[in-house]
Scaffold this motif. Structure first.
Motif, PDB file in Angstrom:
ATOM      1  N   LEU A  61       0.641  -1.305   0.054  1.00  0.00           N
ATOM      2  CA  LEU A  61       0.011  -0.247   0.056  1.00  0.00           C
ATOM      3  C   LEU A  61       0.790   1.057  -0.035  1.00  0.00           C
ATOM      4  O   LEU A  61       0.514   2.129  -0.891  1.00  0.00           O
ATOM      5  CB  LEU A  61      -1.072   0.110   1.263  1.00  0.00           C
ATOM      6  CG  LEU A  61      -2.120  -1.114   1.329  1.00  0.00           C
ATOM      7  CD1 LEU A  61      -2.606  -1.093   2.437  1.00  0.00           C
ATOM      8  CD2 LEU A  61      -3.027  -0.969   0.108  1.00  0.00           C
ATOM      9  N   CYS A  62       2.022   1.273   1.025  1.00  0.00           N
ATOM     10  CA  CYS A  62       2.781   2.398   1.018  1.00  0.00           C
ATOM     11  C   CYS A  62       3.399   2.704  -0.391  1.00  0.00           C
ATOM     12  O   CYS A  62       3.517   3.922  -0.864  1.00  0.00           O
ATOM     13  CB  CYS A  62       3.935   2.289   2.055  1.00  0.00           C
ATOM     14  SG  CYS A  62       3.220   2.341   3.672  1.00  0.00           S
ATOM     15  N   ILE A  63       4.005   1.700  -1.068  1.00  0.00           N
ATOM     16  CA  ILE A  63       4.686   1.840  -2.370  1.00  0.00           C
ATOM     17  C   ILE A  63       3.586   2.490  -3.340  1.00  0.00           C
ATOM     18  O   ILE A  63       3.820   3.225  -4.134  1.00  0.00           O
ATOM     19  CB  ILE A  63       5.187   0.721  -2.858  1.00  0.00           C
ATOM     20  CG1 ILE A  63       6.405  -0.025  -1.890  1.00  0.00           C
ATOM     21  CG2 ILE A  63       5.650   0.422  -4.287  1.00  0.00           C
ATOM     22  CD1 ILE A  63       7.826   0.479  -2.053  1.00  0.00           C
TER      23      ILE A  63
ATOM     24  N   LEU B  98       7.455   2.948 -11.291  1.00  0.00           N
ATOM     25  CA  LEU B  98       7.639   2.244 -10.152  1.00  0.00           C
ATOM     26  C   LEU B  98       6.741   0.866  -9.800  1.00  0.00           C
ATOM     27  O   LEU B  98       7.267  -0.180  -9.655  1.00  0.00           O
ATOM     28  CB  LEU B  98       7.448   3.336  -8.932  1.00  0.00           C
ATOM     29  CG  LEU B  98       7.560   2.715  -7.619  1.00  0.00           C
ATOM     30  CD1 LEU B  98       8.848   2.684  -7.417  1.00  0.00           C
ATOM     31  CD2 LEU B  98       6.729   3.673  -6.566  1.00  0.00           C
ATOM     32  N   VAL B  99       5.374   1.080 -10.429  1.00  0.00           N
ATOM     33  CA  VAL B  99       4.662  -0.070 -10.561  1.00  0.00           C
ATOM     34  C   VAL B  99       5.091  -0.951 -11.347  1.00  0.00           C
ATOM     35  O   VAL B  99       5.191  -2.319 -11.051  1.00  0.00           O
ATOM     36  CB  VAL B  99       3.472   0.470 -10.774  1.00  0.00           C
ATOM     37  CG1 VAL B  99       2.174  -0.658 -11.286  1.00  0.00           C
ATOM     38  CG2 VAL B  99       2.701   1.366 -10.073  1.00  0.00           C
ATOM     39  N   ALA B 100       5.793  -0.753 -12.594  1.00  0.00           N
ATOM     40  CA  ALA B 100       6.106  -1.871 -13.335  1.00  0.00           C
ATOM     41  C   ALA B 100       7.522  -2.379 -12.557  1.00  0.00           C
ATOM     42  O   ALA B 100       7.562  -3.748 -12.776  1.00  0.00           O
ATOM     43  CB  ALA B 100       6.534  -1.042 -14.865  1.00  0.00           C
TER      44      ALA B 100
ATOM     45  N   ILE C  22      -2.572   3.530 -18.718  1.00  0.00           N
ATOM     46  CA  ILE C  22      -1.550   2.600 -18.777  1.00  0.00           C
ATOM     47  C   ILE C  22      -1.357   1.949 -17.246  1.00  0.00           C
ATOM     48  O   ILE C  22      -1.166   0.730 -17.287  1.00  0.00           O
ATOM     49  CB  ILE C  22      -0.212   3.506 -18.628  1.00  0.00           C
ATOM     50  CG1 ILE C  22      -0.198   4.371 -20.225  1.00  0.00           C
ATOM     51  CG2 ILE C  22       1.055   2.907 -18.616  1.00  0.00           C
ATOM     52  CD1 ILE C  22       0.916   5.348 -20.293  1.00  0.00           C
ATOM     53  N   MET C  23      -1.906   2.712 -16.311  1.00  0.00           N
ATOM     54  CA  MET C  23      -1.979   1.904 -15.041  1.00  0.00           C
ATOM     55  C   MET C  23      -2.960   0.826 -14.844  1.00  0.00           C
ATOM     56  O   MET C  23      -2.408  -0.325 -14.356  1.00  0.00           O
ATOM     57  CB  MET C  23      -2.295   3.148 -13.814  1.00  0.00           C
ATOM     58  CG  MET C  23      -2.061   3.003 -12.414  1.00  0.00           C
ATOM     59  SD  MET C  23      -0.079   2.826 -12.146  1.00  0.00           S
ATOM     60  CE  MET C  23       0.068   4.048 -11.297  1.00  0.00           C
TER      61      MET C  23
ATOM     62  N   ILE D 155       9.564  -6.494 -16.559  1.00  0.00           N
ATOM     63  CA  ILE D 155       8.432  -6.258 -15.749  1.00  0.00           C
ATOM     64  C   ILE D 155       7.884  -7.785 -15.325  1.00  0.00           C
ATOM     65  O   ILE D 155       7.575  -7.843 -14.259  1.00  0.00           O
ATOM     66  CB  ILE D 155       7.210  -5.397 -16.642  1.00  0.00           C
ATOM     67  CG1 ILE D 155       7.709  -4.214 -17.040  1.00  0.00           C
ATOM     68  CG2 ILE D 155       6.114  -5.497 -15.701  1.00  0.00           C
ATOM     69  CD1 ILE D 155       6.807  -3.274 -17.722  1.00  0.00           C
ATOM     70  N   MET D 156       8.049  -8.669 -16.313  1.00  0.00           N
ATOM     71  CA  MET D 156       7.529  -9.954 -15.825  1.00  0.00           C
ATOM     72  C   MET D 156       8.610 -10.947 -16.401  1.00  0.00           C
ATOM     73  O   MET D 156       8.609 -11.626 -17.437  1.00  0.00           O
ATOM     74  CB  MET D 156       6.352 -10.208 -16.824  1.00  0.00           C
ATOM     75  CG  MET D 156       5.521  -9.442 -16.559  1.00  0.00           C
ATOM     76  SD  MET D 156       3.754 -10.146 -17.378  1.00  0.00           S
ATOM     77  CE  MET D 156       2.532  -9.067 -16.348  1.00  0.00           C
ATOM     78  N   PRO D 157       9.553 -11.235 -15.399  1.00  0.00           N
ATOM     79  CA  PRO D 157      10.733 -11.971 -15.799  1.00  0.00           C
ATOM     80  C   PRO D 157      10.460 -13.457 -16.105  1.00  0.00           C
ATOM     81  O   PRO D 157      11.359 -14.207 -16.710  1.00  0.00           O
ATOM     82  CB  PRO D 157      11.561 -11.780 -14.465  1.00  0.00           C
ATOM     83  CG  PRO D 157      10.901 -11.054 -13.608  1.00  0.00           C
ATOM     84  CD  PRO D 157       9.441 -10.739 -14.055  1.00  0.00           C
TER      85      PRO D 157
END
Lengths: 140, 793
Positions: B214-216, B259-261, B313-314, B508-510
């Motif tokens: 939540l903080c991030i 940051l989200v990615a 995008i989000m 983003i998706m390793p």
């Protein structure tokens, strides 16, 4: 109306010395009997205050040409000097020394450096009290 | 320190030189000195493209604070490189544009370019740091430089308001992100993103996982202007247009996206992540496009449009997280959302950057950005008009521009959301494509408003401050380049897919292997019909705009988020003012009440909670009759002080108390104390008398007024002190050390008066400073009386 304080002034002249002597006694006796630099100083200041009451400030300043703030400073110097002097002899700060010393005229004397420290206290107390009284009294 | 580190901090180094260059070369526009840097950086970052697309990320480390495990680790992988290219590429174009936009005679160019370089370096630091603390440091630096840039015209009140608002909101988010970083550190013991990702399975069940998430997210949402934190972005439009184009469309607002990615591999397994990001994203998408239609200022339209596109995008990134829950079935639809997010990120940067520059040109050439005063500029500004068409149509998602492709992919992702049977997406998921479609209709409408209200219709020269004409070529270069990119990507969408998009996706998706192939024409499918529907309904609504525009009036202004923000700020300000005024009332009596009440509360609660209270009369001495007598005298005198009317009487009563105390000292065998007490009491009583003699005459002598609070407090203090004294006396933990003094006073210190020996010898240090205290007091009195200023009261 002109007032005449003759009795007060005459009495003061005699009582003053008794008080001063008593205060000196109290000061020197402090290490063995009740007393010491603090009470001694207060009593000496009391003697000078008596002078102030009997005479006026200018007269007292003429009799005792002392700057009491200098006196305070000198007293602090005595106290700190005694305390710091111990450092010269490689002992901790404020270590006192005492012992019997043979002096030329007075002969065998028991001396203690705590007395010099107490003298500092004495001078500071006299200086502080007199500074306060004189400052407030001299204020218009 | 490697070359990569140098590249990241090079904008800061150049920023130091800017004022010198500005002062030395006043004839040359300072921007020309700045321009080469982002260009060189861009070329430098392009050189990494082949490296990141084939092999492992490039990591360079540089120790910063070794003791705390904080290293400035620069890491270039697909995602970081994509952002670095955007930052430097668009940075170059924006600086070129600003050279023509800002006048070198009227503006303070030195500060402008210092702030801009500061921002550029900070942004590069954000996207290329592997260490979270370093990332946070750069993150706050972007907030800070953005604050400075928004307030660039600081003599305008609106600029200051916008700057403050964006600062408060983004720093609020930044701080909560910092909290998230610390929580992650507590869970994993490292600040390195790579290592945290490696431990993501372990921390999934940790109780701090959800708070950290939540903080991030709060940090990302505030920075990327997601609902309801989007309100700072429209007010940030007070910045110069190059700043809006750079910060508030292409780069800084995408820091939250970044940051989200970036954190997706850590958090994306959790349902909360998906629902929060996709949910807030879709709400932002709708709200942004809905609000954009009602704006009349071109930059405000673009601001809300940016909010809406960021929401899109989000939400795509959120939906993409669902892919992590599938194995096997059909990866195409699960990863397409993330692909669309990255692709739209690039597209948005291109068309939004060019649109801002176009709006800047219109503003610069006509003197207004209000669409109610603009119109008919098509013939006068043909190039600008063309650029606006390209940008807006791409934004609306029309073929043949790149926005069309990303919008189609967006629809694909949204319509397949119900296929996912995780996290109740199969039931509530139907809302997503519906909202997305409605939002796209509004997107279409405001894109059309942007073009046609500005460039078609009737010219109203009387409303314009300047006579409009085409912009100088220098100003047009940057938007032309961006618009060309819009078209090139539109026709050849795959030029970026292998080298840029695929590496970014695998960052983003390793877990997945991507083979992105974006085809321009994908047949008649549902997405295409949806786009056609958008165009048809959008056109109808645009044409009937005047009729239904009133619905915006229905929405009460009072409930708008801006109002809430303003009121909240005002409430906080007034509330704290009121609160402070309530207890800081300037009356010493109140402060004493606080102090004593606190004293009573703390001491009595400790006394009883620790079971420390006890009365044990075993050690108590026998009471003698003269002690009783002295106590009676002292009690009577003390109580009488409270009730007497005359001040003189109270002074004398106080003297009585003092002398009785001296008698107590006599009684308890303390001759030194008794002596001193007597003399000191005499002096202080005379000083009191002196004071009262000088009090103003007109004051009536009255008995102290009775106040119940005072009574309660004083009784409380007395009771607490008495109880503590009794308890302390009843508890003797160890023997007194006085025996040592008794034994050694003569042998060690050659004295017989133990009190005096302690004062000057055993503990002479205290005495030393007590006489210093006396000296200070006398000097203080002397200074107060003798050194009064002449004429001062």
């Amino acid at each position: 109306m002109k007032t005449n304080d003759l009795i007060l002034q005459t009495a003061t002249k005699i009582v003053l010395f008794i008080i001063v002597l008593f205060s000196i006694y109290i000061f020197f006796a402090g290490h063995y009997t009740p007393g010491g630099g603090f009470v001694g100083g207060l009593l000496t200041a009391g003697a000078i205050i008596l002078l102030l009451l009997a005479f006026d400030m200018k007269t007292v300043a003429k009799i005792l040409p002392i700057n009491y703030m200098t006196m305070t400073a000198v007293g602090l110097l005595f106290a700190i000097g005694t305390a710091a002097g111990a450092l010269l002899f490689n002992v901790p700060f404020l270590t006192h020394a005492f012992g019997d010393v043979h002096l030329p005229i007075l002969g065998e004397m028991a001396l203690h450096t705590a007395t010099i420290f107490d003298l500092g206290v004495f001078l500071v107390v006299v200086g502080v009290t007199m500074t306060i009284i004189q400052t407030i009294g001299g204020d218009e | 320190m490697s070359l990569l580190h140098l590249a990241i901090i090079s904008p800061f180094l150049l920023a130091v030189l800017v004022p010198i260059l500005y002062k030395l070369f006043r004839k040359v526009h300072t921007g020309w000195f700045i321009l080469p840097l982002p260009l060189v950086l861009f070329v430098y970052f392009v050189s990494f493209v082949s490296a990141t697309s084939t092999s492992q990320p490039i990591i360079e480390s540089f120790t910063w604070i070794e003791a705390l495990g904080i290293e400035f680790t620069a890491k270039i992988d697909g995602l970081g490189l994509l952002f670095a290219l955007l930052i430097t590429g668009i940075g170059t174009l924006v600086i070129l544009y600003s050279i023509y936009y800002l006048s070198k005679d009227k503006e303070k160019l030195n500060t402008f370019y210092v702030y801009l370089l500061l921002f550029m370096g900070a942004m590069l630091g954000v996207v290329l740091s592997d260490n979270l603390i370093v990332l946070y440091a750069f993150w706050e630096l972007t907030s800070f430089s953005s604050f400075l840039l928004i307030g660039y015209w600081y003599d305008r009140e609106k600029s200051r308001y916008g700057a403050q608002k964006s600062m408060l909101i983004t720093v609020f988010g930044g701080l909560s992100m910092f909290g998230g970083i610390i929580l992650l550190y507590i869970m994993t013991g490292t600040f390195s993103i790579t290592e945290i990702i490696a431990q993501s399975d372990v921390i999934f069940t940790h109780p701090l996982f959800v708070p950290a998430l939540l903080c991030i997210l709060l940090g990302a949402f505030t920075k990327s202007a997601q609902f309801p934190f989007h309100i700072w972005l429209p007010d940030a439009m007070e910045a110069p247009t190059p700043v809006s184009a750079y910060l508030h469309s292409a780069t800084m607002v995408k820091a939250g996206i970044y940051l989200v990615a970036r954190m997706s591999p850590v958090f994306a397994d959790h349902a909360l992540w998906l629902w929060l990001i996709a949910g807030f994203g879709i709400v932002t998408l709708f709200w942004g496009s809905f609000s954009a239609v009602k704006q009349t200022d071109l930059k405000a339209i673009l601001a809300f449009s940016t909010i809406s596109q960021l929401g899109m995008i989000m939400s795509l990134l959120g939906i993409g997280a669902a892919a992590l829950h599938f194995d096997g079935i059909d990866d195409k639809y699960h990863t397409i959302a993330t692909t669309a997010a990255v692709f739209h990120l690039i597209n948005h940067a291109t068309f939004k950057g060019s649109l801002f520059m176009v709006v800047g040109i219109v503003d610069h050439e006509t003197g207004t950005r209000d669409i109610r005063r603009l119109g008919g500029l098509m013939q006068l500004m043909p190039i600008t008009f063309t650029l606006a068409i390209i940008g807006s149509f791409s934004m609306a998602g029309l073929p043949p521009f790149n926005g069309f492709l990303s919008k189609e992919m967006f629809f694909t992702a949204m319509t397949h959301i119900i296929d996912f049977n995780v996290f109740q997406l199969d039931t509530w998921g139907i809302l997503f494509p519906v909202i997305a479609w409605i939002a796209s209709v509004f997107t279409f409408i405001y894109s059309m408003i942007l073009v046609f209200k500005t460039f078609t219709g009737k010219l109203q020269p009387e409303k314009l401050e300047k006579k409009p004409h085409e912009a100088p070529i220098g100003m047009l270069i940057s938007p032309i380049i961006l618009a060309s990119l819009v078209i090139i990507i539109g026709f050849f969408p795959n030029i970026l897919s292998v080298n840029i998009i695929e590496p970014a996706l695998s960052a983003i998706m390793p877990e997945f292997l991507f083979e992105v192939h974006i085809s321009f024409w994908h047949g008649f499918n549902l997405e295409l019909w949806m786009t056609i529907g958008v165009i048809v309904l959008g056109t109808l609504l645009y044409l009937s705009l005047a009729k239904w525009r009133k619905i915006y009036g229905l929405f009460p202004e009072k409930l708008a988020l801006n109002k809430a923000y303003d009121h909240g700020l005002l409430f906080a300000q007034n509330g704290s003012l009121k609160m402070t005024k309530m207890y800081m009332n300037g009356s010493i009596r109140s402060y004493l009440i606080y102090i004593f009440a606190f004293f009573i509360a703390i001491l009595s609660s400790v006394l009883f909670s620790q079971n420390a209270f006890k009365i044990d009369l075993e050690h108590a001495a026998d009471v003698r009759y003269y002690e009783v007598l002295l106590v009676a005298v002292i009690v009577i005198a003390s109580v009488a002080i409270l009730f007497v009317k005359s001040r003189l009487t109270s002074v004398i009563l106080l003297g009585t108390v003092g002398y009785t105390v001296a008698l107590f000292f006599v009684n308890f065998r303390a001759p030194d104390l008794a002596l001193t007490q007597l003399v000191i009491e005499t002096i202080s009583v005379s000083l009191f008398l002196l004071c009262f003699y000088h009090l103003p005459k007109k004051r009536n002598e009255e008995r102290m007024a009775f106040k119940a609070t005072n009574l309660v407090i004083s009784i409380g203090v007395g009771a607490v002190v008495t109880l503590i004294a009794l308890s302390a006396h009843s508890t003797k933990l160890f023997e007194s050390i006085s025996q040592y003094y008794v034994e050694n006073t003569y042998t060690e210190a050659a004295g017989k008066n133990m009190v005096n020996v302690i004062l000057v010898d055993f503990r002479g240090f205290d005495t030393l400073f007590e006489i210093v205290v006396l000296a200070i007091a006398s000097i203080g009195i002397y200074a107060m009386i003798k050194l009064r200023m002449k004429g001062a009261k």
